[in-house]
Design a protein around this motif. Structure first.
Motif, PDB file in Angstrom:
ATOM      1  N   GLY A  81       6.719   0.246   6.385  1.00  0.00           N
ATOM      2  CA  GLY A  81       5.350   0.128   5.911  1.00  0.00           C
ATOM      3  C   GLY A  81       4.311   0.607   6.913  1.00  0.00           C
ATOM      4  N   LEU A  82       4.739   1.382   7.915  1.00  0.00           N
ATOM      5  CA  LEU A  82       3.820   1.813   8.958  1.00  0.00           C
ATOM      6  C   LEU A  82       2.817   2.858   8.472  1.00  0.00           C
ATOM      7  CD1 LEU A  82       6.381   2.172  11.898  1.00  0.00           C
ATOM      8  CD2 LEU A  82       4.832   0.255  11.430  1.00  0.00           C
ATOM      9  N   ALA A  83       3.196   3.623   7.455  1.00  0.00           N
ATOM     10  CA  ALA A  83       2.350   4.729   7.014  1.00  0.00           C
ATOM     11  C   ALA A  83       1.004   4.263   6.472  1.00  0.00           C
ATOM     12  CB  ALA A  83       3.077   5.563   5.961  1.00  0.00           C
ATOM     13  N   ARG A  84       0.925   3.042   5.980  1.00  0.00           N
ATOM     14  CA  ARG A  84      -0.339   2.579   5.401  1.00  0.00           C
ATOM     15  C   ARG A  84      -1.436   2.452   6.456  1.00  0.00           C
ATOM     16  NH1 ARG A  84       2.676  -2.187   5.837  1.00  0.00           N
ATOM     17  NH2 ARG A  84       1.597  -3.908   6.909  1.00  0.00           N
ATOM     18  N   HIS A  85      -1.030   2.421   7.731  1.00  0.00           N
ATOM     19  CA  HIS A  85      -2.016   2.302   8.800  1.00  0.00           C
ATOM     20  C   HIS A  85      -2.643   3.646   9.175  1.00  0.00           C
ATOM     21  CE1 HIS A  85      -0.963  -1.868   9.431  1.00  0.00           C
ATOM     22  NE2 HIS A  85       0.315  -1.553   9.568  1.00  0.00           N
ATOM     23  N   TRP A  86      -2.019   4.765   8.757  1.00  0.00           N
ATOM     24  CA  TRP A  86      -2.565   6.058   9.161  1.00  0.00           C
ATOM     25  C   TRP A  86      -2.555   7.116   8.049  1.00  0.00           C
ATOM     26  CZ3 TRP A  86       1.261   9.717   8.803  1.00  0.00           C
ATOM     27  CH2 TRP A  86       2.582   9.283   8.913  1.00  0.00           C
ATOM     28  N   CYS A  87      -2.178   6.744   6.850  1.00  0.00           N
ATOM     29  CA  CYS A  87      -2.206   7.666   5.707  1.00  0.00           C
ATOM     30  C   CYS A  87      -3.378   7.334   4.790  1.00  0.00           C
ATOM     31  CB  CYS A  87      -0.908   7.591   4.907  1.00  0.00           C
ATOM     32  SG  CYS A  87       0.475   8.496   5.614  1.00  0.00           S
ATOM     33  N   THR A  88      -3.896   8.337   4.118  1.00  0.00           N
ATOM     34  CA  THR A  88      -4.922   8.111   3.095  1.00  0.00           C
ATOM     35  C   THR A  88      -4.238   7.606   1.822  1.00  0.00           C
ATOM     36  OG1 THR A  88      -4.772  10.324   2.135  1.00  0.00           O
ATOM     37  CG2 THR A  88      -6.223  10.048   4.051  1.00  0.00           C
ATOM     38  N   PRO A  89      -5.000   7.009   0.895  1.00  0.00           N
ATOM     39  CA  PRO A  89      -4.398   6.581  -0.374  1.00  0.00           C
ATOM     40  C   PRO A  89      -3.718   7.726  -1.120  1.00  0.00           C
ATOM     41  CG  PRO A  89      -6.544   5.558  -0.095  1.00  0.00           C
ATOM     42  CD  PRO A  89      -6.402   6.545   1.023  1.00  0.00           C
ATOM     43  N   ALA A  90      -4.320   8.905  -1.093  1.00  0.00           N
ATOM     44  CA  ALA A  90      -3.714  10.050  -1.786  1.00  0.00           C
ATOM     45  C   ALA A  90      -2.394  10.449  -1.136  1.00  0.00           C
ATOM     46  CB  ALA A  90      -4.688  11.232  -1.785  1.00  0.00           C
ATOM     47  N   GLU A  91      -2.330  10.403   0.192  1.00  0.00           N
ATOM     48  CA  GLU A  91      -1.086  10.735   0.884  1.00  0.00           C
ATOM     49  C   GLU A  91       0.000   9.713   0.564  1.00  0.00           C
ATOM     50  OE1 GLU A  91      -2.660  12.952   4.956  1.00  0.00           O
ATOM     51  OE2 GLU A  91      -2.672  10.765   4.841  1.00  0.00           O
ATOM     52  N   LEU A  92      -0.362   8.432   0.541  1.00  0.00           N
ATOM     53  CA  LEU A  92       0.618   7.401   0.227  1.00  0.00           C
ATOM     54  C   LEU A  92       1.151   7.546  -1.186  1.00  0.00           C
ATOM     55  CD1 LEU A  92      -1.072   4.253   1.842  1.00  0.00           C
ATOM     56  CD2 LEU A  92       1.001   5.429   2.626  1.00  0.00           C
ATOM     57  N   ALA A  93       0.269   7.854  -2.133  1.00  0.00           N
ATOM     58  CA  ALA A  93       0.707   8.038  -3.527  1.00  0.00           C
ATOM     59  C   ALA A  93       1.646   9.223  -3.636  1.00  0.00           C
ATOM     60  CB  ALA A  93      -0.511   8.234  -4.427  1.00  0.00           C
ATOM     61  N   TRP A  94       1.347  10.291  -2.895  1.00  0.00           N
ATOM     62  CA  TRP A  94       2.205  11.489  -2.941  1.00  0.00           C
ATOM     63  C   TRP A  94       3.583  11.179  -2.361  1.00  0.00           C
ATOM     64  CZ3 TRP A  94       4.092  14.713   1.126  1.00  0.00           C
ATOM     65  CH2 TRP A  94       4.683  15.895   0.685  1.00  0.00           C
ATOM     66  N   VAL A  95       3.620  10.451  -1.239  1.00  0.00           N
ATOM     67  CA  VAL A  95       4.898  10.104  -0.603  1.00  0.00           C
ATOM     68  C   VAL A  95       5.694   9.162  -1.498  1.00  0.00           C
ATOM     69  CG1 VAL A  95       5.959   8.915   1.351  1.00  0.00           C
ATOM     70  CG2 VAL A  95       4.079  10.529   1.739  1.00  0.00           C
ATOM     71  N   ASP A  96       5.032   8.191  -2.127  1.00  0.00           N
ATOM     72  CA  ASP A  96       5.731   7.240  -3.005  1.00  0.00           C
ATOM     73  C   ASP A  96       6.442   7.945  -4.154  1.00  0.00           C
ATOM     74  OD1 ASP A  96       5.008   5.015  -1.552  1.00  0.00           O
ATOM     75  OD2 ASP A  96       3.236   4.573  -2.770  1.00  0.00           O
ATOM     76  N   ALA A  97       5.866   9.061  -4.605  1.00  0.00           N
ATOM     77  CA  ALA A  97       6.451   9.782  -5.745  1.00  0.00           C
ATOM     78  C   ALA A  97       7.611  10.683  -5.344  1.00  0.00           C
ATOM     79  CB  ALA A  97       5.361  10.617  -6.431  1.00  0.00           C
ATOM     80  N   LEU A  98       7.867  10.832  -4.061  1.00  0.00           N
ATOM     81  CA  LEU A  98       8.942  11.709  -3.590  1.00  0.00           C
ATOM     82  C   LEU A  98      10.302  11.016  -3.741  1.00  0.00           C
ATOM     83  CD1 LEU A  98       7.412  13.054  -0.252  1.00  0.00           C
ATOM     84  CD2 LEU A  98       7.666  14.326  -2.394  1.00  0.00           C
ATOM     85  N   PRO A  99      11.375  11.783  -3.824  1.00  0.00           N
ATOM     86  CA  PRO A  99      12.713  11.188  -3.751  1.00  0.00           C
ATOM     87  C   PRO A  99      12.867  10.438  -2.426  1.00  0.00           C
ATOM     88  CG  PRO A  99      12.834  13.471  -4.474  1.00  0.00           C
ATOM     89  CD  PRO A  99      11.427  13.242  -4.040  1.00  0.00           C
ATOM     90  N   PRO A 100      13.566   9.320  -2.405  1.00  0.00           N
ATOM     91  CA  PRO A 100      13.676   8.502  -1.187  1.00  0.00           C
ATOM     92  C   PRO A 100      14.092   9.279   0.058  1.00  0.00           C
ATOM     93  CG  PRO A 100      14.566   7.302  -3.044  1.00  0.00           C
ATOM     94  CD  PRO A 100      14.238   8.688  -3.550  1.00  0.00           C
ATOM     95  N   ALA A 101      14.988  10.250  -0.086  1.00  0.00           N
ATOM     96  CA  ALA A 101      15.482  10.988   1.079  1.00  0.00           C
ATOM     97  C   ALA A 101      14.414  11.870   1.713  1.00  0.00           C
ATOM     98  CB  ALA A 101      16.683  11.851   0.678  1.00  0.00           C
ATOM     99  N   ARG A 102      13.356  12.182   0.969  1.00  0.00           N
ATOM    100  CA  ARG A 102      12.306  13.067   1.492  1.00  0.00           C
ATOM    101  C   ARG A 102      11.136  12.314   2.102  1.00  0.00           C
ATOM    102  NH1 ARG A 102       9.897  17.226  -2.459  1.00  0.00           N
ATOM    103  NH2 ARG A 102       8.648  17.573  -0.561  1.00  0.00           N
ATOM    104  N   ARG A 103      11.058  11.011   1.883  1.00  0.00           N
ATOM    105  CA  ARG A 103       9.853  10.270   2.273  1.00  0.00           C
ATOM    106  C   ARG A 103       9.622  10.263   3.786  1.00  0.00           C
ATOM    107  NH1 ARG A 103      11.070   5.394  -2.028  1.00  0.00           N
ATOM    108  NH2 ARG A 103      10.268   6.488  -3.887  1.00  0.00           N
ATOM    109  N   ASP A 104      10.631   9.849   4.542  1.00  0.00           N
ATOM    110  CA  ASP A 104      10.437   9.808   5.989  1.00  0.00           C
ATOM    111  C   ASP A 104      10.229  11.189   6.603  1.00  0.00           C
ATOM    112  OD1 ASP A 104      10.314   7.093   6.736  1.00  0.00           O
ATOM    113  OD2 ASP A 104      12.454   6.885   6.380  1.00  0.00           O
ATOM    114  N   PRO A 105      11.001  12.206   6.209  1.00  0.00           N
ATOM    115  CA  PRO A 105      10.732  13.549   6.770  1.00  0.00           C
ATOM    116  C   PRO A 105       9.313  14.038   6.502  1.00  0.00           C
ATOM    117  CG  PRO A 105      12.900  13.518   5.766  1.00  0.00           C
ATOM    118  CD  PRO A 105      12.260  12.213   5.420  1.00  0.00           C
ATOM    119  N   GLU A 106       8.772  13.768   5.311  1.00  0.00           N
ATOM    120  CA  GLU A 106       7.404  14.203   5.008  1.00  0.00           C
ATOM    121  C   GLU A 106       6.378  13.372   5.767  1.00  0.00           C
ATOM    122  OE1 GLU A 106       6.568  16.843   3.639  1.00  0.00           O
ATOM    123  OE2 GLU A 106       8.436  17.461   2.676  1.00  0.00           O
TER     124      GLU A 106
END
Length: 227
Positions: A81-106
């Protein structure tokens, strides 16, 4: 940590010395109030530095401003849950929609892009990462401000340049299997400098004009000259 700091500065001196065609020990580094390194006495070459375990990275440009950042490609941001401290809402929504294997690399890619961008701006952590975001689903990658924030940070956005819509260009690369690096370059619009050697960097017509003026001043000086 101390050894890494010293090694990174040595690498930076060698890289700058190679570009300027001068001995590395003649390159003098200075540091802005934000900790950003620069070359004393030479504003034609912009520099940036990043390091992580096992890897040092130097960025150089004559086009304007550069920022680089390198990070362990295996970092896990999403589940913690670290990304919520430095990502915008739009970035978080985009990452959430990715396949699980792509989330951390992105997310690693986003982190390095934000680090590189703020380094190129010369602001470091003075610009909050939640005040601007990146659109990674577009080509080319672009940056935007949120909630009225200017993506250029305090002091206003940098003027428009020829690269992209606002002078900025961004890129991300793998560095082996274990690292991800990103580069942010702002093109100030002066064109590419092919020759960065110190002894030929000044245009000869300027040098001749300065020499002529100095010669005339010396000839015109009288015995009563206070200097």
């Amino acid at each position: 940590m101390r050894n890494r700091f010293a090694a990174s500065r040595i690498l930076l001196k060698y890289a700058a010395g190679e570009a300027l065609q001068v001995p590395p020990d003649s390159v003098e580094l200075g540091y802005r109030t934000t900790g950003r390194p620069y070359l004393r006495g030479n504003d034609a070459l912009d520099i940036s530095l990043s390091h992580t375990d096992g890897l040092l990275l130097v960025g150089l440009t004559t086009r304007g401003f550069v920022g680089v950042d390198v990070e362990d490609a295996r970092r896990e941001f999403y589940e913690a849950g670290l990304a919520r401290h430095w990502c915008t809402p739009a970035e978080l929504a985009w990452v959430d929609a990715l396949p699980p294997a792509r989330r951390d690399p992105e997310l690693v890619r986003l982190w390095t892009l934000k680090e590189a961008y703020t380094k190129a701006l010369g602001l470091g952590m003075q610009l909050r990462f939640t005040d601007f975001g990146f659109r990674l689903d577009r080509d080319p990658v672009s940056v935007y401000g949120v909630e009225g924030q200017d993506p250029g940070g305090p002091g206003g956005q940098l003027p428009h340049g020829p690269t992209g819509e606002d002078g900025w260009s961004f890129a991300t690369f793998p560095a082996g299997a274990d690292h991800t690096l990103s580069v942010a370059v702002y093109d100030a619009g002066f064109g590419r400098t092919e020759d960065t050697a110190v002894h030929t960097m000044l245009e000869t017509t300027i040098v001749d004009a300065v020499a002529l003026v100095l010669g005339e001043e010396e000839q015109g000086s009288g015995a009563d000259d206070a200097w």
